[in-house]
Write an enzyme that holds these catalytic residues in place. Structure first.
Site, PDB file in Angstrom:
ATOM      1  N   GLY A   1       0.808  -1.217   0.000  1.00 56.26           N
ATOM      2  CA  GLY A   1       0.000   0.000   0.000  1.00 56.26           C
ATOM      3  C   GLY A   1       0.837   1.260   0.000  1.00 56.26           C
ATOM      4  O   GLY A   1       0.368   2.332   0.382  1.00 56.26           O
ATOM      5  N   THR A   2       2.080   1.135  -0.451  1.00 58.90           N
ATOM      6  CA  THR A   2       3.042   2.234  -0.394  1.00 58.90           C
ATOM      7  C   THR A   2       2.575   3.479  -1.128  1.00 58.90           C
ATOM      8  O   THR A   2       2.648   4.600  -0.600  1.00 58.90           O
ATOM      9  CB  THR A   2       4.390   1.774  -0.986  1.00 58.90           C
ATOM     10  OG1 THR A   2       4.776   0.540  -0.382  1.00 58.90           O
ATOM     11  CG2 THR A   2       5.459   2.814  -0.767  1.00 58.90           C
TER      12      THR A   2
ATOM     13  N   TRP B   1      -0.409   4.516  -2.018  1.00 59.96           N
ATOM     14  CA  TRP B   1      -1.551   5.157  -1.358  1.00 59.96           C
ATOM     15  C   TRP B   1      -1.101   5.902  -0.100  1.00 59.96           C
ATOM     16  O   TRP B   1      -1.508   7.038   0.131  1.00 59.96           O
ATOM     17  CB  TRP B   1      -2.582   4.095  -1.011  1.00 59.96           C
ATOM     18  CG  TRP B   1      -3.925   4.622  -0.592  1.00 59.96           C
ATOM     19  CD1 TRP B   1      -4.487   5.820  -0.929  1.00 59.96           C
ATOM     20  CD2 TRP B   1      -4.887   3.955   0.233  1.00 59.96           C
ATOM     21  NE1 TRP B   1      -5.737   5.942  -0.370  1.00 59.96           N
ATOM     22  CE2 TRP B   1      -5.997   4.804   0.348  1.00 59.96           C
ATOM     23  CE3 TRP B   1      -4.893   2.708   0.872  1.00 59.96           C
ATOM     24  CZ2 TRP B   1      -7.121   4.447   1.087  1.00 59.96           C
ATOM     25  CZ3 TRP B   1      -6.016   2.356   1.599  1.00 59.96           C
ATOM     26  CH2 TRP B   1      -7.115   3.219   1.713  1.00 59.96           C
TER      27      TRP B   1
ATOM     28  N   HIS C   1      11.771   1.175   2.496  1.00 59.71           N
ATOM     29  CA  HIS C   1      11.322  -0.203   2.673  1.00 59.71           C
ATOM     30  C   HIS C   1      12.173  -0.884   3.754  1.00 59.71           C
ATOM     31  O   HIS C   1      12.014  -2.071   4.013  1.00 59.71           O
ATOM     32  CB  HIS C   1      11.459  -0.995   1.374  1.00 59.71           C
ATOM     33  CG  HIS C   1      10.401  -0.678   0.350  1.00 59.71           C
ATOM     34  ND1 HIS C   1       9.077  -0.500   0.665  1.00 59.71           N
ATOM     35  CD2 HIS C   1      10.504  -0.545  -1.008  1.00 59.71           C
ATOM     36  CE1 HIS C   1       8.385  -0.258  -0.450  1.00 59.71           C
ATOM     37  NE2 HIS C   1       9.220  -0.268  -1.468  1.00 59.71           N
TER      38      HIS C   1
ATOM     39  N   ARG D   1       0.210  -4.825   5.809  1.00 60.31           N
ATOM     40  CA  ARG D   1      -0.859  -5.394   4.995  1.00 60.31           C
ATOM     41  C   ARG D   1      -0.831  -6.923   5.082  1.00 60.31           C
ATOM     42  O   ARG D   1       0.226  -7.523   5.275  1.00 60.31           O
ATOM     43  CB  ARG D   1      -0.689  -4.957   3.536  1.00 60.31           C
ATOM     44  CG  ARG D   1      -1.855  -5.299   2.624  1.00 60.31           C
ATOM     45  CD  ARG D   1      -1.596  -4.818   1.209  1.00 60.31           C
ATOM     46  NE  ARG D   1      -2.774  -4.965   0.364  1.00 60.31           N
ATOM     47  CZ  ARG D   1      -2.798  -4.709  -0.951  1.00 60.31           C
ATOM     48  NH1 ARG D   1      -1.701  -4.276  -1.551  1.00 60.31           N
ATOM     49  NH2 ARG D   1      -3.911  -4.864  -1.642  1.00 60.31           N
TER      50      ARG D   1
ATOM     51  N   TYR E   1      -3.403  -1.811   6.768  1.00 61.80           N
ATOM     52  CA  TYR E   1      -4.011  -1.491   5.480  1.00 61.80           C
ATOM     53  C   TYR E   1      -5.513  -1.753   5.501  1.00 61.80           C
ATOM     54  O   TYR E   1      -6.308  -0.954   4.996  1.00 61.80           O
ATOM     55  CB  TYR E   1      -3.347  -2.332   4.389  1.00 61.80           C
ATOM     56  CG  TYR E   1      -3.826  -2.033   2.986  1.00 61.80           C
ATOM     57  CD1 TYR E   1      -3.191  -1.061   2.213  1.00 61.80           C
ATOM     58  CD2 TYR E   1      -4.895  -2.720   2.427  1.00 61.80           C
ATOM     59  CE1 TYR E   1      -3.613  -0.799   0.925  1.00 61.80           C
ATOM     60  CE2 TYR E   1      -5.322  -2.457   1.134  1.00 61.80           C
ATOM     61  CZ  TYR E   1      -4.685  -1.496   0.390  1.00 61.80           C
ATOM     62  OH  TYR E   1      -5.118  -1.225  -0.890  1.00 61.80           O
TER      63      TYR E   1
ATOM     64  N   LYS F   1      -5.776  -2.818  -8.033  1.00 67.74           N
ATOM     65  CA  LYS F   1      -7.089  -2.824  -7.394  1.00 67.74           C
ATOM     66  C   LYS F   1      -7.075  -2.194  -6.001  1.00 67.74           C
ATOM     67  O   LYS F   1      -8.019  -1.530  -5.610  1.00 67.74           O
ATOM     68  CB  LYS F   1      -7.618  -4.255  -7.274  1.00 67.74           C
ATOM     69  CG  LYS F   1      -7.947  -4.932  -8.595  1.00 67.74           C
ATOM     70  CD  LYS F   1      -8.493  -6.332  -8.328  1.00 67.74           C
ATOM     71  CE  LYS F   1      -8.861  -7.038  -9.622  1.00 67.74           C
ATOM     72  NZ  LYS F   1      -9.382  -8.414  -9.359  1.00 67.74           N
ATOM     73  N   GLY F   2      -6.023  -2.457  -5.255  1.00 72.64           N
ATOM     74  CA  GLY F   2      -5.970  -1.989  -3.877  1.00 72.64           C
ATOM     75  C   GLY F   2      -7.026  -2.639  -3.007  1.00 72.64           C
ATOM     76  O   GLY F   2      -7.421  -2.100  -1.977  1.00 72.64           O
TER      77      GLY F   2
END
Length: 333
Positions: free
Chosen positions: A73-74, A76, A139, A161, A227, A297-298
């Site tokens: 989810g980086t 976002w 990261h 996540r 997430y 998609k997320g």
């Protein structure tokens, strides 16, 4: 090349030379892609710049450091944090907002990218040009963060996540950025590797547990976000994020719907349709690819479309066993 850039190049060269002596493992692309340094597996192209950043980056108390496992989810998180931290300069409802003209990865650069992509300009020069608060991304495991990050008291935000969705997102992402003639392993093989701890900046469980422990011990400096919770209550999560960053939404902002405007600005469908995210490119040299690779998609639970129940159960069991005793569980009730 200025003196600082020359010093950075020397630090990177030192770790590039070190790589040949480290344990290595094949990655998803079927090449010798990972080197083990300490307890973690570093992607080959990230190892030297990440460790050089660890040694030389000078954090400021006003900095915001965003940390994630790759594909957790980086993109976002970068967009949300930038919009929150810089809303005084850029109103989220402004049609000229930087996020509508630039990639989140350009506005919130990875530290390792600053060290890898600009050999003729020192990272310090680029960092000095960024307006405060500087929002940066890593990261890196918590134990591999620059000492200055921990010592400065700056804010660190970690996004965790579900590993199953991380694996599927990584698999799709590598398929998008790999050359046409490069074969990508099936998801089952990626699951195998992750269960053995071999993944970008894995083992996943150690990466998560380090930040979880830090968030318990230093709650004013390290925030641990999930997430899935961010998806379920994005406005509430963004409100908590703003408070943690020291710039809470005022009553007047809440009345005007500013938190909702931030969420709308950073929505995945809107981000997908921004021209630079749709048609622009990212990276340098051999690693140039479309920005669109960062957007899919997320969705929470997308793993169900790609993994068998047996694969999912195996990964869940390994992660939960490895997290035992840490106080962290990823099982959702």
């Amino acid at each position: 090349m200025d003196d600082k850039a020359d010093s950075t190049a020397s630090a990177i060269a030192k770790y590039e030379a070190l790589a040949s002596s480290l344990p290595c493992a094949d990655g998803v692309r079927g090449a010798a892609s990972y080197y083990k340094h300490g307890n973690f597996w570093y992607p080959a192209h990230m190892l030297a710049p990440m460790l050089a950043a660890r040694d030389t980056f000078a954090a400021r108390p006003t900095d915001v450091i965003l940390s994630t496992m790759p594909k957790a989810g980086t993109t976002w998180l970068k967009a949300l944090a930038f919009a929150v931290a810089h809303r005084g300069r850029h109103a989220p409802g402004d049609s000229r907002h930087p996020l509508l003209r630039s990639s989140p990865h350009d506005l919130v650069p990875f530290l390792h990218s600053l060290y890898r992509n600009h050999r003729s300009i020192s990272p310090a020069t680029l960092l000095d040009a960024m307006p405060a608060p500087r929002v940066l991304a890593v990261h890196s495991p918590f134990s591999a963060l620059p000492t200055s990050v921990v010592d400065s008291g700056c804010r660190v935000v970690y996004l965790c996540r579900d590993p199953k969705d991380v694996v599927v997102s990584l698999w799709h992402y590598l398929g998008k950025i790999s050359p046409p003639d490069c074969s990508i392993e099936p998801v089952s093989k990626v699951v195998d590797r992750c269960c053995n701890g071999v993944s970008p900046l894995g083992p996943m469980w150690d990466h998560m547990a380090e930040y979880w422990k830090a968030s318990v011990e230093r709650p004013d400096e390290v925030m641990f976000l999930r997430y899935e919770n961010l998806k379920e209550d994005t406005v509430g999560s963004v409100t908590r994020l703003a408070k943690f960053l020291g710039c809470p939404f005022t009553d007047e902002e809440v009345a005007r719907g500013v938190p909702e405007a931030v969420v709308a600005l950073c929505g995945i469908e809107r981000m997908k349709n921004v021209e630079v995210n749709r048609d622009g490119e990212h990276g340098i040299g051999w690693s140039v690819f479309k920005n669109s690779a960062f957007f899919r998609k997320g969705k929470v639970g997308d793993w169900k479309e790609h993994m068998t129940p047996e694969m999912a159960r195996r990964l869940d069991d390994v992660v939960e066993e490895k997290l035992r005793g840490s106080g962290l569980s990823l099982i959702r009730n």
